[in-house]
Design a protein around this motif. Structure first.
Motif, mmCIF file in Angstrom:
data_model
loop_
_atom_site.group_PDB
_atom_site.id
_atom_site.type_symbol
_atom_site.label_atom_id
_atom_site.label_comp_id
_atom_site.label_asym_id
_atom_site.label_seq_id
_atom_site.Cartn_x
_atom_site.Cartn_y
_atom_site.Cartn_z
ATOM 1 N N ALA A 95 0.820 -1.216 0.000
ATOM 2 C CA ALA A 95 0.000 0.000 0.000
ATOM 3 C C ALA A 95 0.851 1.263 0.000
ATOM 4 N N TYR A 96 2.043 1.214 0.596
ATOM 5 C CA TYR A 96 2.817 2.430 0.802
ATOM 6 C C TYR A 96 4.184 2.417 0.128
ATOM 7 N N GLN A 129 -1.588 2.136 -8.797
ATOM 8 C CA GLN A 129 -2.024 3.107 -7.792
ATOM 9 C C GLN A 129 -3.400 2.727 -7.232
ATOM 10 N N GLN A 130 -4.268 2.250 -8.112
ATOM 11 C CA GLN A 130 -5.607 1.854 -7.663
ATOM 12 C C GLN A 130 -5.531 0.705 -6.671
ATOM 13 N N GLN A 176 -2.990 0.029 -4.727
ATOM 14 C CA GLN A 176 -2.445 0.565 -3.478
ATOM 15 C C GLN A 176 -3.534 1.249 -2.647
ATOM 16 N N GLU A 177 -4.427 1.966 -3.318
ATOM 17 C CA GLU A 177 -5.548 2.577 -2.595
ATOM 18 C C GLU A 177 -6.449 1.505 -1.994
ATOM 19 N N ARG A 185 -4.808 0.210 1.140
ATOM 20 C CA ARG A 185 -4.949 1.151 2.253
ATOM 21 C C ARG A 185 -6.367 1.090 2.828
ATOM 22 N N SER A 186 -7.334 0.931 1.941
ATOM 23 C CA SER A 186 -8.712 0.775 2.410
ATOM 24 C C SER A 186 -8.876 -0.497 3.228
ATOM 25 N N ASN A 200 -1.803 8.514 4.853
ATOM 26 C CA ASN A 200 -2.828 8.461 3.813
ATOM 27 C C ASN A 200 -3.053 9.813 3.144
ATOM 28 N N ASP A 216 -10.984 13.598 -1.652
ATOM 29 C CA ASP A 216 -10.372 12.327 -1.303
ATOM 30 C C ASP A 216 -11.404 11.215 -1.291
ATOM 31 N N ASP A 263 -12.546 10.336 -4.832
ATOM 32 C CA ASP A 263 -11.567 9.639 -5.649
ATOM 33 C C ASP A 263 -11.278 8.235 -5.164
ATOM 34 N N MET A 264 -11.876 7.859 -4.045
ATOM 35 C CA MET A 264 -11.617 6.511 -3.534
ATOM 36 C C MET A 264 -12.111 5.481 -4.526
#
Length: 997
Positions: free
Chosen positions: A501-502, A518-519, A521-522, A525-526, A615, A721, A724-725
């Motif tokens: 994720a990071y 990138q998607q 990774q988001e 994080r979720s 985040n 933010d 865009d999630m």
């Protein structure tokens, strides 16, 4: 010449004495009822016990009748007659039954058996089959009676039985398995009584009839080798006299799936034919082979000499996977393969069961599960259920199952392809040992899903993320969740998420192929938020695990263990995060038990705020500064002044409100847990911060007032933010967008808002119609037309009659009309969003207040909640909010019983009297039924507080109620309901008794 008996009278039939009891016994032997058959067999056998001393003629007649019964297909005759025959033979040839002068021997029995069960050739096909079965059951009864293994038995008698049984197996392939089963069981059941020559003779006859290379032959051979390892076996049948020799794997595979071409193998025309009939039942030879393989030592595969025996893994791969599950194999053989797969899963050891997930089998299982119309779909479903059942019984089996279904032989997307939740259910059942084996596999699969296509890899990673989340949810609900091992497993899962994720890494060095988008990774994080949400909800490791995650991210960012850190942080933000980690380190060293709850709460707050920094939350830096202020005041080295501590508590409330306002279950749960730890320290100012939210309007104006917003476009990008999630599954998402109807379904005290929604819809429709009409009127005005003129046939000036200036002016007018329409629609959406935001916020505040009244209901400060809750119950435009406010009030008054009633001091008496009057003033307003009952409960609570402080206060309370009663009579604006006074009267009765006592 006259024919014989010509003209003579018909001969009279002589009377025959019929033993009706004996007839009934034989009739009952064929009964389908087990008890009837057994009683009949017992009655018959009792006639041949040694004390009855039966004659040879009686024995002969009975045996003939029993052997004939075995040749009958009537009802359950074969079963009943077989049992009776076995026991009669046992009694007749027992040591106690030796009779002088008897000529009845085993050879006599075999003669009767052979003659009665012989199919002469003139019978019908069914009659011939009945005789063949009679011979088979007769042989079984003779062998089970052990008369062939007594000291006086002749070797020729055993040879005769073998000859007849194997001849039957050779001639009639459809009965061969049953014939082989009799000899196979004989070797095991009578191995201690039988001589080695008897076993050697059985193997000799097996080979002479060319039955050695059949499934029955393999089973008999292995049984003989297992029970009598020292006997001599015929040469040139199996290499090293062992069907399981590694050099015989190809031939063994052909034999076990019954597909060998014997003539091509050089066995000649006399070789045994295949049965030609497919049977859905699994051949007993598979059990025989599995028994031997299971008994072999785990690391031992060599037998005598230089021979190497097949291991179970080699046997399964060659014979089952490349045989029964080969791509060219028939559906019937794959059916056998699934039966065998289920048998191993259900019966064999964990070690052997872990080896059956081979490539062809898993591919076949996946394909058959995926489509319901396929021939073996039901068998595949049973196989999948067998896996789940074994895992539920032995959770450690989950590791082998997951490796088999998702590893090199399987597919990461197994559940998606098969449209099942097989893998998800397996991981939810896994224990700690299994998890510790599964997690490295999952981390490897996330790094390299086995495809170079970026979209396919993203899909596989999303599946793995969902499974890791399922592991967390099942683990936090497990009984051993408090163990260190469980915490370590949960931390490992969170670290896997954090890694991808990071951080981004070089594909060549890290093995991540293809690169994580990138998607994705988001998404990860979720999923971290969702995992922490479950952990905090369960209140197990709620402080330690979030801290472990952010600490691992910080350390990995320094060492670049997982690659380059993707979050850009300026120097001030880095300094704030560094200070937060210092505070966390100090908190971790605090060992005072009295501060344990507060320490854990602050660790959680710090960790979650740092996670917000990672985040990219712009407000996280200021929140860290406020946290530092609270930390220094509460946990400072010197004892803080009371005012400073109060100030810190007030600041903490503001921080918790900022977390609670976020549309996330995670931050909601976190704020609730922290609030519960610090609820006793909340001051009047902090409580007022909560109350002010309840009193704000549920509209755009209320939102602007609450969040200090202006009615301009300076905050256009706010909330981007959230917008865009990435779109994730609702059940896995940590984000919750709450409106009135959603809250109604989630809150146990909420009523259904359907009627209110319908009214809102009607109002909305009316508003929409009015807006559309106004827009059309403006549009018509700009164009120089009217709606009334539409369709009348008259036209305004055409475009051709307009010059350029007029056209420009028309364009300008149209732009203004459409811009006004866009602004109007934007304002309408803003109003709707604002209402949802305020409803969401009030819900969160009510959750916090519910915690507060549970923790601090005996505090005098809690009385400040009564009026705001009553007003919210009456004034809220959302029925669910109104009901929830009343529920908090009801919970508060319910807890204030006996000694739990708040104690008054001299400074607060006057304010409490004012509160009582204000409550009565609130009761005079019209409101929903919940408001009426809430006013009554609140008034009685305050009355109890006042009379508890000073009994003489009852006089003043009566006066207040009297004034309210007077207002009810005299004022039209007073809408106090009768129940308000009914509750008061009932309380007076009970309070009067208590005071007198």
């Amino acid at each position: 010449m006259a024919p014989p008996y010509a003209g003579s009278k018909k001969r009279r039939r002589e009377a025959v004495n019929v033993d009706t009891k004996q007839v009934e016994i034989y009739e009952d032997l064929a009964s389908e009822n087990d008890e009837v058959r057994l009683k009949a067999a017992q009655a018959l056998v009792s006639q041949f016990t040694p004390d009855k001393n039966p004659t040879d003629e009686q024995i002969k007649k009975t045996l003939q009748r029993l052997f004939r019964g075995l040749c009958s297909s009537r009802k359950a005759a074969r079963i009943g007659f077989s049992i009776a025959l076995t026991e009669v033979l046992t009694q007749v040839f027992s040591a106690e039954a030796e009779r002088d002068g008897t000529e009845f021997t085993v050879s006599t029995v075999l003669g009767i058996w052979e003659s009665v069960s012989n199919a002469a050739g003139g019978e019908s096909g069914q009659e011939q089959r009945d005789h063949h079965f009679g011979r088979l059951f007769g042989a079984e009864a003779i062998i089970k009676s052990t008369i062939l293994f007594s000291p006086k038995a002749l070797f020729s008698e055993w040879t005769q039985v073998l000859e007849l049984v194997f001849e039957l197996a050779k001639k009639k392939p459809w009965i061969r398995e049953e014939c082989g089963w009799i000899i196979y069981r004989c070797i095991y059941d009578f191995s201690q009584k039988a001589d080695t020559k008897i076993i050697e003779m059985a193997i000799e006859h097996l080979c002479s009839k060319d039955l050695a290379r059949t499934p029955e032959g393999v089973a008999i051979w292995l049984a003989a080798k297992d029970r009598f390892p020292g006997i001599s076996f015929p040469s040139k049948i199996w290499k090293h006299d062992d069907p399981l020799d590694s050099k015989e794997r190809t031939q063994l595979a052909k034999v076990m799936k019954e597909s060998s071409n014997n003539e091509s193998e050089g066995q000649g025309e006399g070789a045994a034919k295949q049965s030609g009939v497919w049977i859905s039942k699994l051949h007993f030879a598979w059990d025989a082979v599995l028994k031997i393989l299971n008994a072999m030592p785990a690391k031992e595969s060599k037998s005598k000499g230089s021979a190497t025996r097949l291991s179970f893994a080699d046997f399964w791969t060659e014979v089952v996977d490349n045989g029964l599950f080969a791509s060219a194999a028939s559906d019937e053989r794959k059916y056998w393969g699934f039966l065998l797969f289920n048998k191993v899963l259900n019966e064999q050891s964990l070690q052997l069961a872990s080896l059956v997930f081979t490539k062809n089998l898993v591919r076949c299982l996946t394909n058959q599960l995926a489509v319901e119309d396929r021939y073996l779909h039901r068998m595949a479903v049973k196989a999948a259920k067998s896996i789940q059942i074994r895992v539920s019984k032995e959770p450690e089996f989950a590791a082998a199952s997951i490796k088999g279904l998702m590893g090199s032989a399987g597919s990461v997307n197994f559940d998606q392809v098969t449209k099942t939740k097989t893998v998800e259910k397996i991981v939810s059942e896994a224990n700690l040992d299994a998890l510790n084996q599964i997690l490295p596999l999952f981390e490897k699969l996330v790094a390299s899903p086995g495809t170079s296509d970026s979209k396919a890899a993203a899909s596989s990673r999303q599946v793995l993320a969902g499974l890791l989340l399922s592991m967390v949810r099942s683990r936090v609900s497990a009984s051993d969740v408090s163990d260190e091992g469980s915490e370590a497993a949960l931390e490992k899962i969170l670290v896997i998420f954090a890694r991808f994720a990071y951080f981004t890494s070089d594909e060549d060095k890290s093995g991540v192929q293809p690169a994580v988008t990138q998607q994705t990774q988001e998404l990860f994080r979720s999923r971290i938020n969702s995992c922490l949400n479950s952990i905090i909800t369960a209140q197990k490791h709620a402080a330690s695990l979030p801290y472990a995650v952010v600490r691992k991210v910080r350390d990995a960012a320094k060492t670049e263990e997982f690659g380059k850190f993707i979050i850009t942080m300026d120097d001030s933000l880095k300094d704030s995060a560094k200070g937060a980690f210092k505070a966390l380190k100090k908190l971790s060293s605090v060992e005072k038990k009295s501060d344990a709850a507060g320490v854990d709460a602050f660790k959680l707050l710090y960790s979650m705020t740092i996670l917000q920094v990672y985040n990219g939350d712009a407000d996280a830096a200021s929140m860290l500064e406020e946290l530092d202020f609270c930390y220094n005041k509460i946990f400072g080295g010197k004892k803080s002044k009371k005012e400073e501590t109060s100030e810190a508590s007030d600041a903490l409330v503001e921080i918790l409100l900022s977390f609670a306002s976020k549309p996330s279950q995670l931050f909601r749960r976190m704020s609730e847990q922290v609030f519960a730890a610090f609820a006793p320290n909340i001051t009047a100012t902090g409580l007022e911060s909560l109350i002010s939210i309840l009193e704000a309007k549920e509209s755009l104006a209320g939102q602007q007032e609450m969040f200090d917003q202006q009615d301009d476009e300076e905050d256009e990008d706010a909330g981007s933010d959230d917008e865009d999630m990435m779109d994730v599954d609702e059940e896995d998402s940590d984000v919750e967008v709450i409106n009135a109807s959603e809250n109604a379904s989630n809150d146990s005290d909420a009523s259904s808002p359907e009627d209110e929604d319908e009214d809102d819809d009607e109002d909305t429709n009316d508003e929409d119609s009015a807006e559309i009409a106004a827009f059309e009127a403006k549009l018509a005005s700009a164009l120089g037309t009217h709606r009334a003129e539409e369709g009348s046939g008259t036209e305004s000036e055409s475009d051709a009659d307009m010059n350029d200036d007029e056209m420009d002016e028309l364009d300008t007018q149209l732009i203004k009309v459409f811009q006004a329409r866009r602004d109007e629609l934007g304002k309408k959406k803003d109003k709707k969003d604002a209402k949802e935001t305020m409803v969401n916020f009030k819900n969160r505040v009510l959750d916090l207040l519910e915690i507060y009244v549970k923790k601090c209901h005996s505090s005098i400060l809690a009385l400040d909640l009564l009026l705001p809750l009553l007003r919210l119950t009456r004034l809220s435009t959302v029925k669910q909010i109104s009901n929830k406010a009343n529920a908090v009030l009801r919970e508060y008054t319910k807890l204030c019983k006996g000694s739990a009633v708040p104690d008054l001091d001299s400074d607060s008496v006057e304010s409490v009297w004012e509160l009582l009057k204000a409550i009565h003033g609130e009761a005079s307003h019209s409101g929903p039924p919940a408001h009426v009952s809430g006013c009554s409960q609140a008034s009685l609570l305050v009355a109890k507080v006042l009379t508890g402080h000073e009994k003489e206060s009852i006089s003043g309370v009566v006066d207040v109620y009297g004034e309210t009663r007077k207002a009810q009579f005299l004022s039209r604006k007073c809408h106090v309901q009768p129940s308000f006074f009914t509750d008061w009267n009932n309380w007076c009765v009970s309070a009067s008794k208590a005071m007198k006592n």
